[in-house]
Design a protein around this motif. Structure first.
Motif, PDB file in Angstrom:
ATOM      1  N   TYR A 167       0.738  -1.518  -0.326  1.00  0.00           N
ATOM      2  CA  TYR A 167      -0.211  -0.400   0.101  1.00  0.00           C
ATOM      3  C   TYR A 167       0.956   0.957  -0.286  1.00  0.00           C
ATOM      4  N   GLU A 168      -0.026   2.383  -0.425  1.00  0.00           N
ATOM      5  CA  GLU A 168       0.974   3.799  -0.159  1.00  0.00           C
ATOM      6  C   GLU A 168       0.218   4.855   0.184  1.00  0.00           C
ATOM      7  N   SER A 169       0.229   6.283   0.645  1.00  0.00           N
ATOM      8  CA  SER A 169      -0.420   6.815   0.449  1.00  0.00           C
ATOM      9  C   SER A 169       0.578   8.583   0.267  1.00  0.00           C
ATOM     10  N   LEU A 170      -0.250   9.014  -0.214  1.00  0.00           N
ATOM     11  CA  LEU A 170       0.383  10.529  -0.717  1.00  0.00           C
ATOM     12  C   LEU A 170      -0.852  11.705   0.263  1.00  0.00           C
ATOM     13  N   ASP A 171       0.142  13.140   0.409  1.00  0.00           N
ATOM     14  CA  ASP A 171      -0.778  13.638   1.103  1.00  0.00           C
ATOM     15  C   ASP A 171      -1.995  14.505  -0.077  1.00  0.00           C
ATOM     16  N   LEU A 172      -2.846  15.273   0.211  1.00  0.00           N
ATOM     17  CA  LEU A 172      -3.919  15.615  -0.444  1.00  0.00           C
ATOM     18  C   LEU A 172      -3.191  16.352  -2.020  1.00  0.00           C
ATOM     19  N   HIS A 173      -2.203  17.488  -1.456  1.00  0.00           N
ATOM     20  CA  HIS A 173      -1.666  18.441  -1.849  1.00  0.00           C
ATOM     21  C   HIS A 173      -1.010  17.343  -3.491  1.00  0.00           C
ATOM     22  N   ALA A 226      -3.904   4.150  11.637  1.00  0.00           N
ATOM     23  CA  ALA A 226      -3.780   3.259  12.139  1.00  0.00           C
ATOM     24  C   ALA A 226      -4.048   2.378  10.883  1.00  0.00           C
ATOM     25  N   ILE A 227      -3.721   2.499   9.605  1.00  0.00           N
ATOM     26  CA  ILE A 227      -3.291   1.314   8.617  1.00  0.00           C
ATOM     27  C   ILE A 227      -1.943   0.743   8.765  1.00  0.00           C
ATOM     28  N   TYR A 228      -2.251  -0.137   8.645  1.00  0.00           N
ATOM     29  CA  TYR A 228      -1.107  -1.870   9.021  1.00  0.00           C
ATOM     30  C   TYR A 228       0.002  -1.065   9.759  1.00  0.00           C
ATOM     31  N   SER A 229       1.123  -0.947   9.766  1.00  0.00           N
ATOM     32  CA  SER A 229       2.041  -0.900  10.701  1.00  0.00           C
ATOM     33  C   SER A 229       1.696   1.246  10.893  1.00  0.00           C
ATOM     34  N   GLY A 230       1.098   1.972  10.411  1.00  0.00           N
ATOM     35  CA  GLY A 230       0.830   3.454  10.083  1.00  0.00           C
ATOM     36  C   GLY A 230       1.844   3.886   9.981  1.00  0.00           C
ATOM     37  N   LYS A 231       2.574   3.563   9.293  1.00  0.00           N
ATOM     38  CA  LYS A 231       3.525   4.520   8.747  1.00  0.00           C
ATOM     39  C   LYS A 231       3.486   5.229   7.225  1.00  0.00           C
ATOM     40  N   GLY A 233       3.137   3.528   4.196  1.00  0.00           N
ATOM     41  CA  GLY A 233       3.451   2.723   3.027  1.00  0.00           C
ATOM     42  C   GLY A 233       3.602   1.043   3.253  1.00  0.00           C
ATOM     43  N   TYR A 234       4.035   0.727   2.494  1.00  0.00           N
ATOM     44  CA  TYR A 234       4.648  -0.776   2.865  1.00  0.00           C
ATOM     45  C   TYR A 234       6.062  -0.510   2.871  1.00  0.00           C
ATOM     46  N   TRP A 235       6.876   0.518   2.428  1.00  0.00           N
ATOM     47  CA  TRP A 235       7.954   0.328   2.341  1.00  0.00           C
ATOM     48  C   TRP A 235       8.741   1.198   3.766  1.00  0.00           C
ATOM     49  N   GLU A 236       7.221   1.993   3.753  1.00  0.00           N
ATOM     50  CA  GLU A 236       7.938   3.319   4.973  1.00  0.00           C
ATOM     51  C   GLU A 236       7.793   2.328   6.405  1.00  0.00           C
ATOM     52  N   ASP A 237       6.324   1.252   6.235  1.00  0.00           N
ATOM     53  CA  ASP A 237       6.610   0.281   7.830  1.00  0.00           C
ATOM     54  C   ASP A 237       8.269  -0.045   7.951  1.00  0.00           C
ATOM     55  N   GLN A 238       8.551  -0.333   6.568  1.00  0.00           N
ATOM     56  CA  GLN A 238       9.827  -0.755   6.741  1.00  0.00           C
ATOM     57  C   GLN A 238      11.046  -0.129   6.967  1.00  0.00           C
TER      58      GLN A 238
END
Lengths: 246, 267
Positions: A167-173, A226-231, A233-238
């Motif tokens: 998974y991944e995430s971006l801010d709205l900007h 609250a999503i997975y390890s909370g960081k 993204g998949y790589w962010e969690d690592q």
């Protein structure tokens, strides 16, 4: 001569001490946290401004590395490939006014945006390709993020060998940036399975791990804690930085 | 060496920034090699391109490490390509664990170190430049046109072709040339080629990455700049060690330096 030998020995000892001292400090939680202080500074200074360079057709890389988690091999994915992704639905939900799903045909019918941009991997390599698809901002405009929305989280179909999904995430900007697209085509052809078919996020202003492949669900949230390890993204969690503009 | 008088040679800001630089340089080189290991090749091009490959370090078969530089391949088993994994064994790895931070392969933490100490290095550099500029002693270190005719006589003195060094201030013309080149040309270029690697920087300042020939080319320049800085480090340490180690170290720690006779007359 003895003195020189002593000096040379002292210097070499100091040099070979760097790695063990550094490794010990790296394993110290407080020091490790201190090292992370650079990230908000880099994010604030660089952020997502301007536009990624766009290239000519002749600049496209002959071979584009496949360096992600493995292409999904489950029955549902194989079935979608076999049926040209007609069963595929992209779900968009969370902090939005109108949650909805999109079929590939619906995404195809929207205004398409094409870019020839360079994909910069966190490992250090770069490759240029042509991506076409729907601007994420156009999709978000249809679902209308609520006032409490801060981040857009991309849930993917690929999993690592432990079964942990990508998974991944971006801010709205970053999500509203004109070059942030949900890519449906790669180098003029429908997105190949190994490159994230049918829908791959493309974020040319950040490192490659942000450009999530095999996107199946987009969740708009106020916080990703609250999503997975909370960081975020998949790589962010690592341990990789959430801000991947650097 | 004849004993001269004691002078207060280094201001506190110079000494502090010098030692922060030493720490930052060690951290940046070790974490930089860690980052290099994730893609152990350098291309003279914008995108990755094997046709423009200048350097690659690989392990063509288990137990063998090779280094290819400008198309020439050397066996470097044990040193480069197949070497120390940082955990007591050996593995396919470009640079060995005894010279990387962390010693084992960990790109995420290598980047964490690199980006933290890049700020320390920049802050130390700015502290030194600004404080020296305010005190007005920056020009003692920067090479000026009148120093240029003295460069060869100074080199001749080092080569023992000349009995006396040409008259000079606190720093001799060759030292000034080296400090100017390292402090105001190479170090800033290493910072600029480093930030040119970032896609976020490339978007906001496209001409920067373009100027260095693209992202992979900037990575090559960044690596070459590191080699030049290591070269300076070796020469600098050698000179400090051979030209009055105690006096030099004391002056960079306490500020006080004992001049030799011929320097004393000039300074």
């Amino acid at each position: 001569m003895k003195r020189r030998l002593f000096i040379a020995t002292s210097i070499s000892t100091a040099l070979t001490a760097c790695a063990p001292i550094g490794t010990a400090l790296n394993n110290n939680a407080a020091f490790h946290k201190l090292l992370g202080a650079a990230q908000p500074l880099d994010h604030a200074l660089i952020g997502t401004r301007g536009l990624a360079r766009e290239y000519r057709e002749s600049d496209i890389s002959r071979e584009f590395p496949i360096d992600s988690l493995p292409t999904p091999t489950d029955a549902a994915y194989d079935d979608m490939v076999a049926r040209n992704f007609s069963p595929y639905r992209l779900a968009i939900d969370g902090a939005v006014e109108h949650r909805r799903t999109f079929s590939l045909a619906q995404l195809d019918a929207m205004t398409q945006s094409t870019q020839i941009t360079r994909h910069d991997c966190v490992e250090g390599w770069s490759a240029i390709a042509k991506w076409s698809g729907v601007r994420l901002s156009d999709v978000l405009a249809l679902v209308k993020p609520r006032a409490d929305a801060r981040y857009v989280v991309f849930h993917c179909m690929d999993r690592d060998d432990q079964g942990t999904p990508y998974y991944e995430s971006l801010d709205l900007h970053e999500a509203m940036h004109p070059q942030t697209i949900l890519a449906l085509r790669f180098n003029g052809a429908p997105m190949p399975p190994d490159h994230g078919a049918p829908v791959r996020l493309r974020v040319p202003t950040q490192l490659g791990y942000k450009s999530a492949k095999w996107v199946k669900r987009i969740e708009v949230v106020g916080s990703f804690a609250a999503i997975y390890s909370g960081k975020g993204g998949y790589w962010e969690d690592q341990g990789y930085e959430w801000y991947a503009g650097i | 060496m004849q004993m001269g008088r004691m002078i207060y040679r280094y201001a506190v800001a110079t000494r502090i920034s010098h030692w922060f630089w030493v720490i930052a340089f060690a951290a940046l080189v070790s974490s930089g090699l860690q980052i290099f290991n994730a893609a152990p090749f350098l291309d003279a091009s914008d995108k990755s391109s094997p046709a423009h490959r200048v350097l690659s370090i690989q392990s063509p078969q288990d137990g063998v490490g090779t280094t290819t530089l400008f198309g020439h391949t050397f066996t470097t088993t044990g040193w480069l390509g197949y070497t120390d994994d940082g955990m007591g064994g050996r593995t396919e790895r470009a640079f060995p664990g005894w010279i990387t931070i962390p010693s084992y392969q960990d790109l995420a933490d290598g980047r964490r170190w690199h980006f933290f100490f890049a700020w320390i290095a920049i802050a130390a550099w700015l502290t030194w430049v600004i404080s020296s500029a305010i005190k007005g002693n920056l020009r003692e270190m920067i090479l000026c046109p009148s120093d240029i005719p003295k460069l060869w006589p100074m080199q001749a003195y080092y080569l023992k072709l000349r009995r006396e060094p040409p008259p000079h201030g606190i720093y001799n013309p060759l030292q000034k040339a080296a400090y100017t080149l390292v402090g105001f040309v190479i170090a800033p270029l290493v910072v600029l080629t480093g930030i040119a690697l970032s896609p976020g920087i490339d978007a906001v300042a496209q001409p920067l990455t373009w100027f260095f020939g693209g992202r992979q080319f900037a990575r090559l320049w960044h690596f070459a700049g590191m080699l030049l800085l290591i070269g300076f480090f070796i020469v600098h340490t050698f000179q400090v060690a051979t030209q009055g180690l105690f006096n030099q170290m004391r002056s960079m720690i306490t500020g006080w330096y004992r001049t030799s006779e011929n320097e004393a007359t000039e300074a």
